[in-house]
Design a protein around this motif. Sequence first.
Motif, PDB file in Angstrom:
ATOM      1  N   ASN A  17      47.486  46.622  38.474  1.00  0.00           N
ATOM      2  CA  ASN A  17      46.819  47.798  37.922  1.00  0.00           C
ATOM      3  C   ASN A  17      45.355  47.470  37.652  1.00  0.00           C
ATOM      4  O   ASN A  17      45.040  46.462  37.013  1.00  0.00           O
ATOM      5  CB  ASN A  17      47.506  48.241  36.631  1.00  0.00           C
ATOM      6  CG  ASN A  17      48.952  48.627  36.851  1.00  0.00           C
ATOM      7  OD1 ASN A  17      49.356  48.937  37.968  1.00  0.00           O
ATOM      8  ND2 ASN A  17      49.743  48.610  35.796  1.00  0.00           N
ATOM      9  N   TYR A  18      44.477  48.347  38.142  1.00  0.00           N
ATOM     10  CA  TYR A  18      43.032  48.131  38.046  1.00  0.00           C
ATOM     11  C   TYR A  18      42.343  49.374  37.516  1.00  0.00           C
ATOM     12  O   TYR A  18      42.831  50.493  37.683  1.00  0.00           O
ATOM     13  CB  TYR A  18      42.455  47.799  39.433  1.00  0.00           C
ATOM     14  CG  TYR A  18      42.857  46.442  39.939  1.00  0.00           C
ATOM     15  CD1 TYR A  18      42.045  45.329  39.739  1.00  0.00           C
ATOM     16  CD2 TYR A  18      44.056  46.258  40.614  1.00  0.00           C
ATOM     17  CE1 TYR A  18      42.415  44.080  40.203  1.00  0.00           C
ATOM     18  CE2 TYR A  18      44.437  45.015  41.078  1.00  0.00           C
ATOM     19  CZ  TYR A  18      43.614  43.935  40.868  1.00  0.00           C
ATOM     20  OH  TYR A  18      43.984  42.699  41.322  1.00  0.00           O
ATOM     21  N   TRP A  19      41.178  49.146  36.909  1.00  0.00           N
ATOM     22  CA  TRP A  19      40.357  50.256  36.444  1.00  0.00           C
ATOM     23  C   TRP A  19      39.644  50.878  37.633  1.00  0.00           C
ATOM     24  O   TRP A  19      38.879  50.219  38.321  1.00  0.00           O
ATOM     25  CB  TRP A  19      39.323  49.793  35.415  1.00  0.00           C
ATOM     26  CG  TRP A  19      39.926  49.461  34.093  1.00  0.00           C
ATOM     27  CD1 TRP A  19      40.157  48.220  33.570  1.00  0.00           C
ATOM     28  CD2 TRP A  19      40.394  50.396  33.127  1.00  0.00           C
ATOM     29  NE1 TRP A  19      40.739  48.332  32.334  1.00  0.00           N
ATOM     30  CE2 TRP A  19      40.899  49.663  32.036  1.00  0.00           C
ATOM     31  CE3 TRP A  19      40.442  51.788  33.073  1.00  0.00           C
ATOM     32  CZ2 TRP A  19      41.436  50.267  30.907  1.00  0.00           C
ATOM     33  CZ3 TRP A  19      40.980  52.401  31.959  1.00  0.00           C
ATOM     34  CH2 TRP A  19      41.464  51.638  30.889  1.00  0.00           C
ATOM     35  N   VAL A  36      28.404  60.011  29.200  1.00  0.00           N
ATOM     36  CA  VAL A  36      27.623  59.555  28.045  1.00  0.00           C
ATOM     37  C   VAL A  36      28.155  58.187  27.649  1.00  0.00           C
ATOM     38  O   VAL A  36      29.361  57.988  27.536  1.00  0.00           O
ATOM     39  CB  VAL A  36      27.754  60.552  26.872  1.00  0.00           C
ATOM     40  CG1 VAL A  36      27.074  60.010  25.626  1.00  0.00           C
ATOM     41  CG2 VAL A  36      27.187  61.909  27.266  1.00  0.00           C
ATOM     42  N   GLY A  37      27.291  57.219  27.478  1.00  0.00           N
ATOM     43  CA  GLY A  37      27.713  55.875  27.117  1.00  0.00           C
ATOM     44  C   GLY A  37      28.054  55.021  28.328  1.00  0.00           C
ATOM     45  O   GLY A  37      28.385  53.861  28.197  1.00  0.00           O
ATOM     46  N   GLY A  38      27.992  55.609  29.531  1.00  0.00           N
ATOM     47  CA  GLY A  38      28.231  54.860  30.757  1.00  0.00           C
ATOM     48  C   GLY A  38      29.693  54.854  31.180  1.00  0.00           C
ATOM     49  O   GLY A  38      30.574  55.353  30.481  1.00  0.00           O
ATOM     50  N   GLN A  39      29.899  54.284  32.337  1.00  0.00           N
ATOM     51  CA  GLN A  39      31.228  54.152  32.916  1.00  0.00           C
ATOM     52  C   GLN A  39      31.198  52.997  33.894  1.00  0.00           C
ATOM     53  O   GLN A  39      30.131  52.549  34.304  1.00  0.00           O
ATOM     54  CB  GLN A  39      31.636  55.440  33.625  1.00  0.00           C
ATOM     55  CG  GLN A  39      30.771  55.754  34.844  1.00  0.00           C
ATOM     56  CD  GLN A  39      30.892  57.185  35.269  1.00  0.00           C
ATOM     57  OE1 GLN A  39      30.668  58.093  34.475  1.00  0.00           O
ATOM     58  NE2 GLN A  39      31.254  57.407  36.515  1.00  0.00           N
ATOM     59  N   ASP A  40      32.374  52.521  34.267  1.00  0.00           N
ATOM     60  CA  ASP A  40      32.446  51.457  35.263  1.00  0.00           C
ATOM     61  C   ASP A  40      33.856  51.422  35.822  1.00  0.00           C
ATOM     62  O   ASP A  40      34.710  52.236  35.452  1.00  0.00           O
ATOM     63  CB  ASP A  40      32.046  50.101  34.674  1.00  0.00           C
ATOM     64  CG  ASP A  40      31.178  49.298  35.642  1.00  0.00           C
ATOM     65  OD1 ASP A  40      31.339  49.450  36.866  1.00  0.00           O
ATOM     66  OD2 ASP A  40      30.344  48.522  35.165  1.00  0.00           O
ATOM     67  N   GLY A  41      34.105  50.502  36.702  1.00  0.00           N
ATOM     68  CA  GLY A  41      35.389  50.382  37.369  1.00  0.00           C
ATOM     69  C   GLY A  41      35.186  50.259  38.862  1.00  0.00           C
ATOM     70  O   GLY A  41      34.055  50.120  39.335  1.00  0.00           O
ATOM     71  N   HIS A  42      36.268  50.314  39.626  1.00  0.00           N
ATOM     72  CA  HIS A  42      36.147  50.171  41.078  1.00  0.00           C
ATOM     73  C   HIS A  42      35.250  51.216  41.705  1.00  0.00           C
ATOM     74  O   HIS A  42      34.686  50.982  42.767  1.00  0.00           O
ATOM     75  CB  HIS A  42      37.530  50.207  41.732  1.00  0.00           C
ATOM     76  CG  HIS A  42      38.220  48.892  41.670  1.00  0.00           C
ATOM     77  ND1 HIS A  42      39.579  48.776  41.713  1.00  0.00           N
ATOM     78  CD2 HIS A  42      37.757  47.637  41.564  1.00  0.00           C
ATOM     79  CE1 HIS A  42      39.917  47.501  41.631  1.00  0.00           C
ATOM     80  NE2 HIS A  42      38.826  46.802  41.527  1.00  0.00           N
ATOM     81  N   ASP A  47      24.221  47.598  42.756  1.00  0.00           N
ATOM     82  CA  ASP A  47      24.871  46.869  41.661  1.00  0.00           C
ATOM     83  C   ASP A  47      26.367  47.189  41.565  1.00  0.00           C
ATOM     84  O   ASP A  47      27.014  46.869  40.576  1.00  0.00           O
ATOM     85  CB  ASP A  47      24.170  47.122  40.318  1.00  0.00           C
ATOM     86  CG  ASP A  47      24.289  48.549  39.810  1.00  0.00           C
ATOM     87  OD1 ASP A  47      24.901  49.396  40.500  1.00  0.00           O
ATOM     88  OD2 ASP A  47      23.764  48.821  38.721  1.00  0.00           O
ATOM     89  N   ASP A  48      26.916  47.799  42.610  1.00  0.00           N
ATOM     90  CA  ASP A  48      28.327  48.163  42.591  1.00  0.00           C
ATOM     91  C   ASP A  48      29.163  47.384  43.602  1.00  0.00           C
ATOM     92  O   ASP A  48      30.123  47.907  44.167  1.00  0.00           O
ATOM     93  CB  ASP A  48      28.486  49.674  42.825  1.00  0.00           C
ATOM     94  CG  ASP A  48      28.037  50.484  41.629  1.00  0.00           C
ATOM     95  OD1 ASP A  48      28.146  49.969  40.505  1.00  0.00           O
ATOM     96  OD2 ASP A  48      27.579  51.617  41.821  1.00  0.00           O
ATOM     97  N   THR A  49      28.819  46.134  43.794  1.00  0.00           N
ATOM     98  CA  THR A  49      29.672  45.261  44.603  1.00  0.00           C
ATOM     99  C   THR A  49      30.832  44.790  43.730  1.00  0.00           C
ATOM    100  O   THR A  49      30.742  44.824  42.495  1.00  0.00           O
ATOM    101  CB  THR A  49      28.899  44.040  45.116  1.00  0.00           C
ATOM    102  OG1 THR A  49      28.495  43.251  43.986  1.00  0.00           O
ATOM    103  CG2 THR A  49      27.674  44.445  45.938  1.00  0.00           C
ATOM    104  N   LEU A  50      31.903  44.349  44.358  1.00  0.00           N
ATOM    105  CA  LEU A  50      33.052  43.865  43.589  1.00  0.00           C
ATOM    106  C   LEU A  50      32.630  42.736  42.652  1.00  0.00           C
ATOM    107  O   LEU A  50      33.036  42.704  41.488  1.00  0.00           O
ATOM    108  CB  LEU A  50      34.167  43.393  44.533  1.00  0.00           C
ATOM    109  CG  LEU A  50      35.437  42.885  43.867  1.00  0.00           C
ATOM    110  CD1 LEU A  50      36.038  43.933  42.949  1.00  0.00           C
ATOM    111  CD2 LEU A  50      36.450  42.461  44.918  1.00  0.00           C
TER     112      LEU A  50
END
Length: 192
Positions: free
Chosen positions: A28-30, A153-159, A169-172
């Motif tokens: 399971n991954y974000w 708001v506050g950002g996000q990230d994940g795959h 800046d979105d490389t694995l």
Amino acid sequence: PHVNVFDSVDPDGDAIGASVVNIYGHGNYWVVRSRDISIQGQYNATQWSIDGQSATRAIAIGGSFMKGHTLIIEAMDGQMTWDGQAILQEFPSSFMAEDIVSAHYHELQEPIDKAETHRPIHGLDLDLPFGVRVRVNRWAKHLDVLIAMRPQVGGQDGHCGNLNLDASDDTLELISDRMNLRVSAQDSLFPV
């Protein structure tokens, strides 16, 4: 799965950059993690996987924007659930819950993955809070998923990346430097 990050696709979901994250891990991954939005992917091999590569077997959507509810979409050999209860068991069908989700399970004309030639295309279109839209193609053993959303708001990230309009800046490797992509047992939206 092959993941085009938010910063490398145009508003129609077409890849416009070379930034693609290839995921070979199982578990399971974000996919998207923000203060309010949690979208997790369950990756595993299928009989069609090459050399143990992963496919998206399921996605789970939750977080405060879902008001404590969890929506899980599995491949055709699984089911779709709302808080653990089966939904959308007929094809076509629809499901609505308060002002949280509007789901339409129907045949699509075009697949997300243009290489897929099987018909019919079992598609699920989700309209969620905060303008989040998700399209899912349900195949026998895997899902293809397209997520459209605004920067949070506050950002996000994940795959899917951080949606800061900088695909470089979105490389694995760089995403992994910013966060642990594996979902911990305590944060998992999937049943144990």
